[in-house]
Design a protein around this motif. Sequence first.
Motif, mmCIF file in Angstrom:
data_model
loop_
_atom_site.group_PDB
_atom_site.id
_atom_site.type_symbol
_atom_site.label_atom_id
_atom_site.label_comp_id
_atom_site.label_asym_id
_atom_site.label_seq_id
_atom_site.Cartn_x
_atom_site.Cartn_y
_atom_site.Cartn_z
ATOM 1 N N GLY A 381 14.539 2.314 -27.659
ATOM 2 C CA GLY A 381 15.000 2.598 -29.014
ATOM 3 C C GLY A 381 13.865 3.080 -29.910
ATOM 4 N N LYS A 382 12.718 2.444 -29.788
ATOM 5 C CA LYS A 382 11.553 2.841 -30.576
ATOM 6 C C LYS A 382 11.077 4.243 -30.201
ATOM 7 C CE LYS A 382 6.717 1.524 -31.327
ATOM 8 N NZ LYS A 382 5.644 0.543 -30.980
ATOM 9 N N MET A 383 11.031 4.517 -28.903
ATOM 10 C CA MET A 383 10.536 5.816 -28.452
ATOM 11 C C MET A 383 11.517 6.931 -28.800
ATOM 12 S SD MET A 383 7.745 4.783 -27.514
ATOM 13 C CE MET A 383 7.085 6.378 -27.109
ATOM 14 N N ARG A 384 12.793 6.627 -28.810
ATOM 15 C CA ARG A 384 13.782 7.649 -29.173
ATOM 16 C C ARG A 384 13.538 8.140 -30.603
ATOM 17 N NH1 ARG A 384 18.247 4.865 -28.133
ATOM 18 N NH2 ARG A 384 18.356 5.484 -25.943
ATOM 19 N N LYS A 385 13.245 7.219 -31.515
ATOM 20 C CA LYS A 385 12.953 7.604 -32.904
ATOM 21 C C LYS A 385 11.640 8.391 -32.984
ATOM 22 C CE LYS A 385 15.287 3.556 -34.866
ATOM 23 N NZ LYS A 385 15.103 2.281 -35.623
ATOM 24 N N LEU A 386 10.626 7.922 -32.257
ATOM 25 C CA LEU A 386 9.328 8.589 -32.287
ATOM 26 C C LEU A 386 9.417 9.999 -31.724
ATOM 27 C CD1 LEU A 386 6.237 8.265 -32.798
ATOM 28 C CD2 LEU A 386 6.065 7.508 -30.418
ATOM 29 N N TYR A 387 10.103 10.147 -30.595
ATOM 30 C CA TYR A 387 10.218 11.465 -29.974
ATOM 31 C C TYR A 387 11.074 12.414 -30.799
ATOM 32 C CZ TYR A 387 8.152 9.438 -25.743
ATOM 33 O OH TYR A 387 7.314 8.841 -24.842
ATOM 34 N N ARG A 388 12.062 11.862 -31.519
ATOM 35 C CA ARG A 388 12.867 12.714 -32.396
ATOM 36 C C ARG A 388 11.982 13.354 -33.471
ATOM 37 N NH1 ARG A 388 16.163 9.133 -34.354
ATOM 38 N NH2 ARG A 388 17.852 9.443 -32.849
ATOM 39 N N GLN A 389 11.068 12.560 -34.039
ATOM 40 C CA GLN A 389 10.156 13.093 -35.056
ATOM 41 C C GLN A 389 9.236 14.162 -34.463
ATOM 42 O OE1 GLN A 389 8.104 9.599 -36.391
ATOM 43 N NE2 GLN A 389 9.843 8.783 -37.562
ATOM 44 N N ARG A 390 8.718 13.906 -33.283
ATOM 45 C CA ARG A 390 7.794 14.857 -32.662
ATOM 46 C C ARG A 390 8.532 16.131 -32.256
ATOM 47 N NH1 ARG A 390 3.653 11.028 -29.069
ATOM 48 N NH2 ARG A 390 2.910 9.826 -30.877
ATOM 49 N N ARG A 391 9.747 15.974 -31.793
ATOM 50 C CA ARG A 391 10.536 17.152 -31.419
ATOM 51 C C ARG A 391 10.794 18.036 -32.636
ATOM 52 N NH1 ARG A 391 15.776 18.854 -31.275
ATOM 53 N NH2 ARG A 391 16.365 20.139 -29.481
ATOM 54 N N GLN A 392 11.141 17.407 -33.745
ATOM 55 C CA GLN A 392 11.390 18.165 -34.965
ATOM 56 C C GLN A 392 10.127 18.878 -35.438
ATOM 57 O OE1 GLN A 392 12.891 15.065 -37.519
ATOM 58 N NE2 GLN A 392 15.008 15.283 -36.803
ATOM 59 N N ALA A 393 8.975 18.207 -35.350
ATOM 60 C CA ALA A 393 7.721 18.812 -35.791
ATOM 61 C C ALA A 393 7.336 19.995 -34.903
ATOM 62 C CB ALA A 393 6.604 17.763 -35.795
ATOM 63 N N LEU A 394 7.488 19.827 -33.595
ATOM 64 C CA LEU A 394 7.145 20.916 -32.682
ATOM 65 C C LEU A 394 8.101 22.091 -32.858
ATOM 66 C CD1 LEU A 394 5.360 21.973 -30.420
ATOM 67 C CD2 LEU A 394 6.853 20.814 -28.775
ATOM 68 N N SER A 395 9.389 21.801 -33.035
ATOM 69 C CA SER A 395 10.371 22.872 -33.259
ATOM 70 C C SER A 395 10.047 23.647 -34.525
ATOM 71 C CB SER A 395 11.781 22.288 -33.362
ATOM 72 O OG SER A 395 12.179 21.693 -32.154
ATOM 73 N N ALA A 396 9.695 22.916 -35.585
ATOM 74 C CA ALA A 396 9.380 23.573 -36.855
ATOM 75 C C ALA A 396 8.151 24.472 -36.704
ATOM 76 C CB ALA A 396 9.143 22.534 -37.945
ATOM 77 N N GLY A 397 7.145 23.992 -35.984
ATOM 78 C CA GLY A 397 5.949 24.802 -35.791
ATOM 79 C C GLY A 397 6.223 26.044 -34.963
ATOM 80 N N LEU A 398 7.018 25.908 -33.910
ATOM 81 C CA LEU A 398 7.315 27.050 -33.055
ATOM 82 C C LEU A 398 8.248 28.052 -33.730
ATOM 83 C CD1 LEU A 398 7.814 25.177 -29.653
ATOM 84 C CD2 LEU A 398 5.833 26.530 -30.365
ATOM 85 N N LEU A 399 9.090 27.565 -34.645
ATOM 86 C CA LEU A 399 9.990 28.480 -35.357
ATOM 87 C C LEU A 399 9.223 29.432 -36.262
ATOM 88 C CD1 LEU A 399 12.968 26.119 -36.289
ATOM 89 C CD2 LEU A 399 13.035 28.099 -34.761
ATOM 90 N N GLY A 400 7.976 29.077 -36.581
ATOM 91 C CA GLY A 400 7.169 29.955 -37.407
ATOM 92 C C GLY A 400 6.651 31.169 -36.651
ATOM 93 N N LEU A 401 6.818 31.189 -35.335
ATOM 94 C CA LEU A 401 6.427 32.352 -34.549
ATOM 95 C C LEU A 401 7.437 33.474 -34.743
ATOM 96 C CD1 LEU A 401 5.456 30.460 -31.258
ATOM 97 C CD2 LEU A 401 3.981 31.063 -33.191
ATOM 98 N N CYS A 402 7.100 34.648 -34.292
ATOM 99 C CA CYS A 402 7.957 35.818 -34.509
ATOM 100 C C CYS A 402 9.336 35.631 -33.873
ATOM 101 C CB CYS A 402 7.289 37.062 -33.925
ATOM 102 S SG CYS A 402 8.274 38.558 -34.132
ATOM 103 N N PRO A 403 10.425 35.547 -34.672
ATOM 104 C CA PRO A 403 11.760 35.289 -34.118
ATOM 105 C C PRO A 403 12.293 36.429 -33.266
ATOM 106 C CG PRO A 403 11.905 35.796 -36.461
ATOM 107 C CD PRO A 403 10.447 35.685 -36.136
ATOM 108 N N ARG A 404 11.717 37.625 -33.412
ATOM 109 C CA ARG A 404 12.200 38.743 -32.612
ATOM 110 C C ARG A 404 11.686 38.686 -31.172
ATOM 111 N NH1 ARG A 404 11.323 43.892 -36.749
ATOM 112 N NH2 ARG A 404 12.690 43.138 -38.435
ATOM 113 N N GLN A 405 10.672 37.888 -30.940
ATOM 114 C CA GLN A 405 10.066 37.839 -29.619
ATOM 115 C C GLN A 405 10.300 36.530 -28.878
ATOM 116 O OE1 GLN A 405 5.944 38.818 -30.067
ATOM 117 N NE2 GLN A 405 6.352 40.734 -31.136
ATOM 118 N N TYR A 406 10.700 35.462 -29.636
ATOM 119 C CA TYR A 406 10.833 34.146 -29.019
ATOM 120 C C TYR A 406 12.109 33.461 -29.501
ATOM 121 C CZ TYR A 406 5.865 35.228 -28.705
ATOM 122 O OH TYR A 406 4.674 35.858 -28.499
#
Length: 491
Positions: A381-406
């Motif tokens: 339960g603890k890790m599910r919350k922690l990984y949700r935060q990390r997943r959101q942070a990584l997704s947000a960072g990767l979304l800043g890359l060029c959307p036409r290429q990725y």
Amino acid sequence: MPSHLAPLLLISPLSADTAGATPRYYQLYQRIKFLILNNQLQPGAKLPSTRALSCELALARNTVLRAYEQLQAEGFIIATPRGSVVSEVLAGDELSAGEITGPRYRLSLRGKQIAAEAAPSAPGKCHPGIPCLSAFPTTRWRRALLSASRQVQYCQESSPAGDIALRTAISHHVAFTRGVKCHPGQIVITEGSRQAFQLCLTLLTDAGDRVWMENPGWSGVKTAMHTANVKLIPVDVDEQGLAPPAALWQQETPRLIYTTPTHQYPTGAVMSMQRRQTLLHQAIQRGAIIIEDDYDSEFRYHGAPVPAMQGQMQNAPVIYIGSFSKTLFPELRVAFMVFPTALLALLNVPLQRLLNGGPSRHIQLTLADFIRAGHFATHIGKMRKLYRQRRQALSAGLLGLCPRQYALSSQPCGMHIILYFLQRRDDVDVVRRLRHRGITPIALSTLYHGAARRYGLLLGFGNISVDEISRLIPHIQRALNTMEGDQLPAP
């Protein structure tokens, strides 16, 4: 004797002949041997007499004599009428041995395939499947380990299938959390999921049998198939999971079917209910056995957990495999298999011959206590919350890359994100560039079979904090920018 030899031999004084010390004759032997192997004493060079060298080095003559005898016995020097000289042949062979790179040794074709598919030996940041070890409840685990030490009976031989306490704890856990229908007698403990799959191949297939696996899919399965000498049949995956064409059942009837229906690796697709029912019924009709790998089903971040396929039908032709390496820590090396009751009855004797009881009883009893006390469920339960935060942070960072290429994978589960390349780019080269920065994602293309494949990066977020993610994104961006213009030719 050459005047330059004594200083070479006495760069540091020889140790005294005291109790436990290396004898002086052997120290002298080692130093002369070193000079020969490093070409400081050339082949054919004449050594001083034992009397002259003993005087020069202030050693007993017997000490020098024994050193010479050892060198002569090993062929480093030879005795001639004009004295001891460095061996011509041996010195040359020894010096060139370190330079030989082949073709003296070679791998088999199977060995070459396995070597080509091997993952980096030291996973770094963003490597898929590596959990957050800093958040592991070490104190609770130590208490469980201490309790297990008190319980274990050192002279008692454990069951080949594993300790009954752990099998009982697992049966309760998977029934409640995964909907798996089983009793402790159906469970077999193994040293990791790879051993579990290898056991299935050993007991249930013959050379040349067809084994289906998902395409793309886990490279560990591919490696196990190479060693078992079975015929690998890649079956494509779509948004509903494994998608075998109707004709494939007739043309390439499988003996085993390997699948990850709850969270397909690597795409994250969840197998639809209709697809599951079709797979189960076809397997029964064709006499096939499904291997359901439920490797990280605990980490689903939105919606209700998806139940295991094993529990959807009475007497399902499914061997269910679960592991604790991603939920706890990789070095635990504990996995388990749930066999159909009728199949297990046939395998009873072979299992006793092939298994040694799995991991040590200390570890099995520790894990059993950890599960029974509720610590495992709390940790998940603890890790599910922690990984949700990390997943959101990584997704947000990767979304800043060029959307036409990725593009990003959208499945809300697992411990990695896929950054898809919308053009055919060399993802293997990107991984190679990132590895120099201590970042080790997996190239998506390496998980496919055949020429038709997609390209991208599998980026794990289990072993990186939110702060680290913000620092890693620029390195990923630079590696991708370097890749620009390196478009691969069409297959």
